[in-house]
Design a protein around this motif. Structure first.
Motif, PDB file in Angstrom:
ATOM      1  N   MET A  11       0.842  -1.202   0.000  1.00 48.62           N
ATOM      2  CA  MET A  11       0.000   0.000   0.000  1.00 48.62           C
ATOM      3  C   MET A  11       0.871   1.244   0.000  1.00 48.62           C
ATOM      4  SD  MET A  11      -2.878   1.281   2.760  1.00 48.62           S
ATOM      5  CE  MET A  11      -4.153   0.172   2.160  1.00 48.62           C
ATOM      6  N   ILE A  12       0.413   2.255  -0.731  1.00 45.29           N
ATOM      7  CA  ILE A  12       1.054   3.560  -0.732  1.00 45.29           C
ATOM      8  C   ILE A  12       0.118   4.544  -0.025  1.00 45.29           C
ATOM      9  CG2 ILE A  12       2.059   5.408  -2.112  1.00 45.29           C
ATOM     10  CD1 ILE A  12       3.470   2.825  -2.630  1.00 45.29           C
ATOM     11  N   CYS A  13       0.644   5.263   0.978  1.00 44.43           N
ATOM     12  CA  CYS A  13      -0.127   6.307   1.646  1.00 44.43           C
ATOM     13  C   CYS A  13       0.482   7.656   1.287  1.00 44.43           C
ATOM     14  CB  CYS A  13      -0.122   6.106   3.161  1.00 44.43           C
ATOM     15  SG  CYS A  13      -1.054   7.394   4.033  1.00 44.43           S
ATOM     16  N   VAL A  14      -0.281   8.497   0.593  1.00 41.36           N
ATOM     17  CA  VAL A  14       0.167   9.839   0.238  1.00 41.36           C
ATOM     18  C   VAL A  14      -0.454  10.799   1.250  1.00 41.36           C
ATOM     19  CG1 VAL A  14       0.313  11.570  -1.581  1.00 41.36           C
ATOM     20  CG2 VAL A  14       0.216   9.140  -2.182  1.00 41.36           C
ATOM     21  N   TYR A  15       0.385  11.523   1.961  1.00 39.74           N
ATOM     22  CA  TYR A  15      -0.102  12.312   3.091  1.00 39.74           C
ATOM     23  C   TYR A  15       0.194  13.801   2.953  1.00 39.74           C
ATOM     24  CZ  TYR A  15       4.801  12.196   4.619  1.00 39.74           C
ATOM     25  OH  TYR A  15       6.165  12.328   4.684  1.00 39.74           O
ATOM     26  N   GLU A  16      -0.760  14.592   3.407  1.00 35.41           N
ATOM     27  CA  GLU A  16      -0.527  16.016   3.621  1.00 35.41           C
ATOM     28  C   GLU A  16      -0.025  16.192   5.054  1.00 35.41           C
ATOM     29  OE1 GLU A  16      -3.499  18.676   0.950  1.00 35.41           O
ATOM     30  OE2 GLU A  16      -4.349  17.904   2.801  1.00 35.41           O
ATOM     31  N   ASP A  17       0.851  17.177   5.250  1.00 35.88           N
ATOM     32  CA  ASP A  17       1.310  17.461   6.601  1.00 35.88           C
ATOM     33  C   ASP A  17       1.008  18.904   6.966  1.00 35.88           C
ATOM     34  OD1 ASP A  17       3.219  18.974   5.272  1.00 35.88           O
ATOM     35  OD2 ASP A  17       4.757  17.421   5.415  1.00 35.88           O
ATOM     36  N   GLU A  18       1.619  19.396   8.040  1.00 33.91           N
ATOM     37  CA  GLU A  18       1.302  20.743   8.517  1.00 33.91           C
ATOM     38  C   GLU A  18       1.724  21.824   7.523  1.00 33.91           C
ATOM     39  OE1 GLU A  18       5.316  19.474  10.064  1.00 33.91           O
ATOM     40  OE2 GLU A  18       3.293  18.604   9.990  1.00 33.91           O
ATOM     41  N   GLY A  19       2.567  21.482   6.556  1.00 34.41           N
ATOM     42  CA  GLY A  19       2.997  22.462   5.558  1.00 34.41           C
ATOM     43  C   GLY A  19       2.050  22.627   4.399  1.00 34.41           C
ATOM     44  N   SER A  20       0.943  21.894   4.395  1.00 36.39           N
ATOM     45  CA  SER A  20       0.033  21.958   3.247  1.00 36.39           C
ATOM     46  C   SER A  20      -0.560  23.352   3.050  1.00 36.39           C
ATOM     47  CB  SER A  20      -1.101  20.931   3.413  1.00 36.39           C
ATOM     48  OG  SER A  20      -1.880  21.210   4.560  1.00 36.39           O
ATOM     49  N   LYS A  21      -0.760  24.086   4.156  1.00 37.59           N
ATOM     50  CA  LYS A  21      -1.347  25.422   4.047  1.00 37.59           C
ATOM     51  C   LYS A  21      -0.391  26.423   3.387  1.00 37.59           C
ATOM     52  CE  LYS A  21      -5.398  24.597   5.830  1.00 37.59           C
ATOM     53  NZ  LYS A  21      -5.836  25.130   7.121  1.00 37.59           N
ATOM     54  N   ASN A  22       0.883  26.030   3.218  1.00 34.81           N
ATOM     55  CA  ASN A  22       1.813  26.898   2.491  1.00 34.81           C
ATOM     56  C   ASN A  22       1.338  27.169   1.069  1.00 34.81           C
ATOM     57  OD1 ASN A  22       3.486  26.850   4.722  1.00 34.81           O
ATOM     58  ND2 ASN A  22       4.976  25.444   3.834  1.00 34.81           N
ATOM     59  N   PHE A  23       0.528  26.235   0.543  1.00 29.29           N
ATOM     60  CA  PHE A  23       0.094  26.334  -0.843  1.00 29.29           C
ATOM     61  C   PHE A  23      -1.234  27.081  -1.003  1.00 29.29           C
ATOM     62  CE2 PHE A  23       3.059  22.802  -0.923  1.00 29.29           C
ATOM     63  CZ  PHE A  23       3.737  22.994  -2.107  1.00 29.29           C
ATOM     64  N   SER A  24      -1.768  27.613   0.086  1.00 26.77           N
ATOM     65  CA  SER A  24      -3.000  28.400  -0.014  1.00 26.77           C
ATOM     66  C   SER A  24      -2.717  29.666  -0.827  1.00 26.77           C
ATOM     67  CB  SER A  24      -3.482  28.773   1.389  1.00 26.77           C
ATOM     68  OG  SER A  24      -4.689  29.478   1.326  1.00 26.77           O
ATOM     69  N   PRO A  25      -3.686  30.095  -1.672  1.00 22.81           N
ATOM     70  CA  PRO A  25      -5.056  29.610  -1.831  1.00 22.81           C
ATOM     71  C   PRO A  25      -5.215  28.486  -2.864  1.00 22.81           C
ATOM     72  CG  PRO A  25      -4.755  31.555  -3.175  1.00 22.81           C
ATOM     73  CD  PRO A  25      -3.434  31.323  -2.481  1.00 22.81           C
ATOM     74  N   LEU A  26      -4.113  27.997  -3.429  1.00 19.46           N
ATOM     75  CA  LEU A  26      -4.200  27.007  -4.500  1.00 19.46           C
ATOM     76  C   LEU A  26      -4.779  25.685  -4.026  1.00 19.46           C
ATOM     77  CD1 LEU A  26      -0.707  27.710  -6.111  1.00 19.46           C
ATOM     78  CD2 LEU A  26      -2.924  28.622  -6.826  1.00 19.46           C
ATOM     79  N   VAL A  27      -4.740  25.421  -2.709  1.00 22.76           N
ATOM     80  CA  VAL A  27      -5.256  24.157  -2.180  1.00 22.76           C
ATOM     81  C   VAL A  27      -6.513  24.353  -1.343  1.00 22.76           C
ATOM     82  CG1 VAL A  27      -3.014  23.009  -2.259  1.00 22.76           C
ATOM     83  CG2 VAL A  27      -3.672  24.286  -0.207  1.00 22.76           C
ATOM     84  N   ASP A  28      -7.167  25.499  -1.481  1.00 21.84           N
ATOM     85  CA  ASP A  28      -8.424  25.705  -0.744  1.00 21.84           C
ATOM     86  C   ASP A  28      -9.469  24.665  -1.127  1.00 21.84           C
ATOM     87  OD1 ASP A  28      -7.352  27.859   0.535  1.00 21.84           O
ATOM     88  OD2 ASP A  28      -8.498  29.371  -0.557  1.00 21.84           O
ATOM     89  N   LEU A  29      -9.465  24.243  -2.387  1.00 19.61           N
ATOM     90  CA  LEU A  29     -10.482  23.319  -2.895  1.00 19.61           C
ATOM     91  C   LEU A  29      -9.875  22.028  -3.429  1.00 19.61           C
ATOM     92  CD1 LEU A  29     -12.702  25.933  -4.783  1.00 19.61           C
ATOM     93  CD2 LEU A  29     -13.149  24.921  -2.541  1.00 19.61           C
TER      94      LEU A  29
END
Length: 370
Positions: free
Chosen positions: A1-19
């Motif tokens: 199994m592969i688990c692809v995870y977001e971490d606490e740095g995901s909000k660095n990409f806002s607003p591109l990852v709002d949706l």
């Protein structure tokens, strides 16, 4: 199994990852997740994302587990990782590192979903691998030309790939002198256009009387005119008229009015600063344009300053140079969209590309507004 995870740095990409999740961002020809799934075609994928987008991700990826417990013997990979080698799924417990950033890790024990887990607590031995992890959106702009060259595999002496239904009209020119060009299915390069590689033109995208400089990626169903340089368009965006966009990342369902132009170089030729999580940081980049969230709109003649961040569903129609930061759902200076108009407007815009927003998508839009 592969688990692809977001971490606490995901909000660095806002607003591109709002949706969307970080792994859904386009980089080169494909998204981060598409690259990983191509590398591990027979593996089951589990996706760990922020709670607020969980319902939407479940809807988009019905063949994946979402925020689910991971069984022993799994390979965990960062949502912003690009692998230059295939790591074995099975093996000893260890962490994988590239350029002092964690690419992922392997565990031989069950691991429950954790929104912001700490890798330090796992105390894994580290191994250097050939990969790269992206933590900021401007890093995607800097590396997009080379990623395009890496992804677009062409035969010796041929730098152009044309998929079924794609067309280069008479009177249009495509140059592969600086890198390859990939025209995906049913895309078009219309007359009086000049496209310079490396470049990816997504499914159904139309390049119309446009000067496309090297390093551009256009997702599906975009309408592109004017001049564009070294920029990523996630998909379903309109920049159909004259105006310049350079070294920028444009979200989905964005409409840039005629003559909308961004600056991607400061007058003093100094490094560009951008706002990340309410803090201005120095990117160290000489050329950097803007980052525009999904559903944002600009009026005719809009002028966008260097390093600007335009929030999701922001609408700018004022004269002169717009602010360097425009919050989500802004309606010009100091006002906001009316809540009752958001979903109705999104439905009208998306219907123009034969797309219907799902209940989860509409729910997330309203949650973001609140």
């Amino acid at each position: 199994m592969i688990c692809v995870y977001e971490d606490e740095g995901s909000k660095n990409f806002s607003p591109l990852v709002d949706l969307r999740a970080v792994f859904e961002l386009r980089f080169g020809c494909r998204t981060f997740l598409e690259k990983l799934r191509a590398l591990y075609p027979k593996e089951t994928f589990c996706l760990w994302v922020r709670d607020e987008i969980c319902e939407l991700i479940k809807e988009r990826y019905p063949d994946c587990l979402v925020n689910h417990k991971v069984e022993p013997g799994a390979l965990f990979l960062s949502a912003g990782a690009v692998l230059y080698e295939q790591l074995p799924v099975k093996g000893d417990e260890e962490a994988f590192v590239a350029e002092n950033r964690v690419v992922g890790f392997r565990l031989n024990r069950a691991f429950p979903y954790q929104a912001n887990f700490s890798l330090k607590k796992l105390r894994l031995k580290q191994r250097q691998i050939r990969a790269k992890v992206y933590l900021y959106p401007y890093e995607l702009i800097a590396d997009n030309p080379e990623e395009l060259k890496r992804e677009i595999k062409v035969k010796k002496g041929k730098g152009l790939i044309i998929r079924p239904g794609a067309r280069i009209h008479q009177g249009a020119f495509v140059s592969t002198e600086n890198g390859p060009v990939y025209l995906d299915e049913n895309s078009e390069v219309r007359p009086l256009s000049f496209v310079q590689g490396p470049c990816y033109i997504g499914k159904g995208t139309i390049i119309d009387s446009c000067l496309v400089r090297p390093g551009c990626s256009f997702g599906p169903e975009c309408r592109i005119g004017g001049e564009v340089e070294c920029s990523i368009f996630q998909g379903y965006a309109n920049k159909h008229h004259e105006g310049f966009i350079g070294h920028s990342f444009i979200g989905e369902w964005v409409n840039l009015g005629a003559l909308t132009t961004c600056s991607d170089l400061k007058n003093n030729y100094g490094p560009v600063k951008v706002l990340v999580k309410n803090k201005e940081i120095n990117t160290g980049m000489l050329k950097l344009g803007c980052f525009i969230g999904d559903h944002a709109k600009t009026a005719i003649g809009t002028l966008i300053p260097t390093g600007a961040v335009i929030g999701t569903f922001a609408n700018w129609f004022e004269g002169g140079l717009m602010p360097k930061y425009l919050p989500a759902f802004a309606w010009g200076k100091g006002k906001r969209w009316h809540k009752n108009e958001i979903v109705a407007t999104a439905r009208r815009v998306m219907a123009r590309r034969q797309v219907k927003p799902s209940p989860a998508y509409e729910k997330l839009l309203l949650k973001l507004y609140r």
